[in-house]
Design an enzyme around this catalytic site. Structure first.
Site, short mmCIF file in Angstrom:
data_model
loop_
_atom_site.label_atom_id
_atom_site.label_comp_id
_atom_site.label_asym_id
_atom_site.label_seq_id
_atom_site.Cartn_x
_atom_site.Cartn_y
_atom_site.Cartn_z
N GLN A 211 75.55 -46.69 81.34
CA GLN A 211 76.68 -45.74 81.14
C GLN A 211 77.00 -45.71 79.67
OE1 GLN A 211 79.65 -46.72 84.68
NE2 GLN A 211 78.47 -48.44 84.37
N ASN A 212 76.51 -46.56 78.91
CA ASN A 212 77.04 -46.56 77.48
C ASN A 212 76.49 -45.62 76.63
OD1 ASN A 212 78.12 -49.16 78.39
ND2 ASN A 212 76.73 -50.52 77.41
N GLY B 84 78.04 -56.10 83.24
CA GLY B 84 79.21 -55.66 82.53
C GLY B 84 79.80 -54.18 82.57
N HIS C 93 75.54 -41.08 80.90
CA HIS C 93 76.86 -40.61 80.38
C HIS C 93 76.77 -39.93 78.95
CE1 HIS C 93 79.65 -43.29 83.25
NE2 HIS C 93 79.02 -42.17 83.96
N CYS D 271 74.88 -28.04 72.24
CA CYS D 271 75.44 -26.63 71.75
C CYS D 271 76.27 -26.18 73.16
CB CYS D 271 74.42 -25.55 71.54
SG CYS D 271 75.07 -23.91 71.56
N TYR E 261 85.13 -39.10 68.76
CA TYR E 261 83.78 -39.54 68.79
C TYR E 261 83.14 -39.68 67.45
CZ TYR E 261 84.60 -38.67 73.70
OH TYR E 261 84.97 -38.67 74.91
#
Ligand code: OAD
Length: 237
Positions: free
Chosen positions: A91-92, A174, A109, A117, A56
Site C-alpha cells: 500500500q506504500n 505493518g 495505492h 496525466c 506530495y
C-alpha cells in the site's frame, strides 16, 4: 512447519517506519496534521491543486533520505529464494521495496515517483516537483501524482484477487487494517484456506482474522520469519 507453495505479502506504512517514512495513523502520523479529503481526494485536488501538489512534493523530496531497512531486504531475499512464488503487494507509495532489491512489487495505492496525466491518463516516471503548471508532454493535460486517492479504485485488483485465491500463506506486515479493500484481503485469503500471519507493533482491527500475530518491529520480526522459512525449505530438501 511445511514450506508454503504460494505466498502473498501485503505491506503497509509500518514496514517503512523504521526507514524514517511517516506512517498515516497514530501520533505523528501523516494524517494527524491534515484533513485527509483535502490532500487525498479528487475533490481536494480540484479545490486546491497547489496544496495537494505541495503535499506530495514534500513526500517525494524525502524519499532519497530514506533507505530500505532489514524488513525490506528480507522480503526481497524471500522473493529471490522462492522465485515466482511470492506476490508482494504494497500500500506504500515509496520505492523502498524496489531499492531493497525486490524484483516485483505491486503498488496498489500508486507511486510517488510517477505522475499521471488527468486527461490522457498516461503514467510517466517523475522524480521532481509537480505544480499546477506542469503539463503532459503528449496532450498538454495537467499532471497529478500517480497516487490512489479516497474514492478512487486501487490498482491491479484483478491480479491481486487472483493471487489471493491461489496463496497458501498470507502475511500482512505493518498495516493497520483500516483501509479497504486491502483490509479485507486477510478474510479472502483465509476463506481460500491460506494460513494468515500478521506482523505489527500492536494488535489491529483485523488481528482476529489472523491465525498468528507476531508483535515487534518489522526490522526484527520479518527477517527472523524469512530465516525460518528458508531453514524449513532446506530441511525438506
Ligand atoms: P497506517 O499508518 O494506518 O498503519 C501503520 C501500521 O504499522 C500500524 O498498525 C502500526 O502499528 C504499524 N507499525 C508502525 N511501525 C511499525 C514497525 N516498525 N513494525 C511493524 N509495524 C509497525 O498505515 P497503512 O495501514 O499502510 O492510503 O495505511 C493504509 C492506507 O491508508 C495507506 O496506503 C494510505 C492511507 O490512507 C492511501 O493513501 C490511498
Amino acid at each position: 512447519m511445511k514450506t508454503p507453495s504460494r505466498l502473498f505479502l501485503l505491506t503497509g506504512a509500518g514496514v517503512s517506519a523504521e526507514s524514517g517514512v511517516a506512517t498515516f495513523r497514530g501520533a505523528g502520523g501523516l494524517w494527524e496534521g491534515h484533513r485527509i479529503e483535502e490532500v487525498a481526494s479528487p475533490e481536494g485536488f480540484a479545490a486546491n491543486p497547489a496544496l495537494v501538489q505541495r503535499f506530495y512534493n514534500d513526500r517525494r523530496r524525502l524519499l532519497p533520505t530514506a533507505s530500505p531497512n532489514p524488513a525490506h531486504l528480507a522480503i526481497a531475499r524471500l522473493q529471490r529464494e522462492f522465485p515466482g512464488r511470492v506476490t508482494l503487494v504494497t500500500q506504500n507509495v515509496d520505492d523502498l521495496h524496489e531499492r531493497g532489491g525486490s524484483p516485483e512489487v505491486v503498488h496498489m495505492h500508486g507511486e510517488l515517483l510517477k505522475a499521471r496525466c488527468v486527461f490522457c491518463k498516461r503514467v510517466r516516471d517523475w522524480s521532481g516537483d509537480l505544480d499546477e503548471e506542469t503539463r503532459c508532454g503528449d496532450c498538454g493535460g495537467q499532471l497529478r501524482p500517480h497516487i490512489v486517492w479516497f474514492g478512487e479504485m486501487p490498482l491491479a485488483l484483478d491480479a491481486i484477487f487472483e493471487a489471493l485465491g491461489a496463496c497458501d500463506l498470507f502475511a500482512a506486515i505493518g498495516t493497520s487494517g483500516q483501509v479497504y479493500p486491502a483490509a479485507g484481503f486477510v478474510e479472502m485469503a483465509s476463506r481460500h484456506g491460506a494460513r494468515c500471519l500478521e506482523f505489527n507493533l500492536e494488535s489491529t482491527a483485523t488481528s482476529p482474522h489472523f491465525d498468528e500475530s507476531r508483535t515487534g518491529p518489522a526490522s526484527r520480526t520479518v527477517p527472523a520469519w524469512v530465516e525460518e522459512l528458508l531453514e524449513c525449505q532446506d530441511a525438506e530438501a
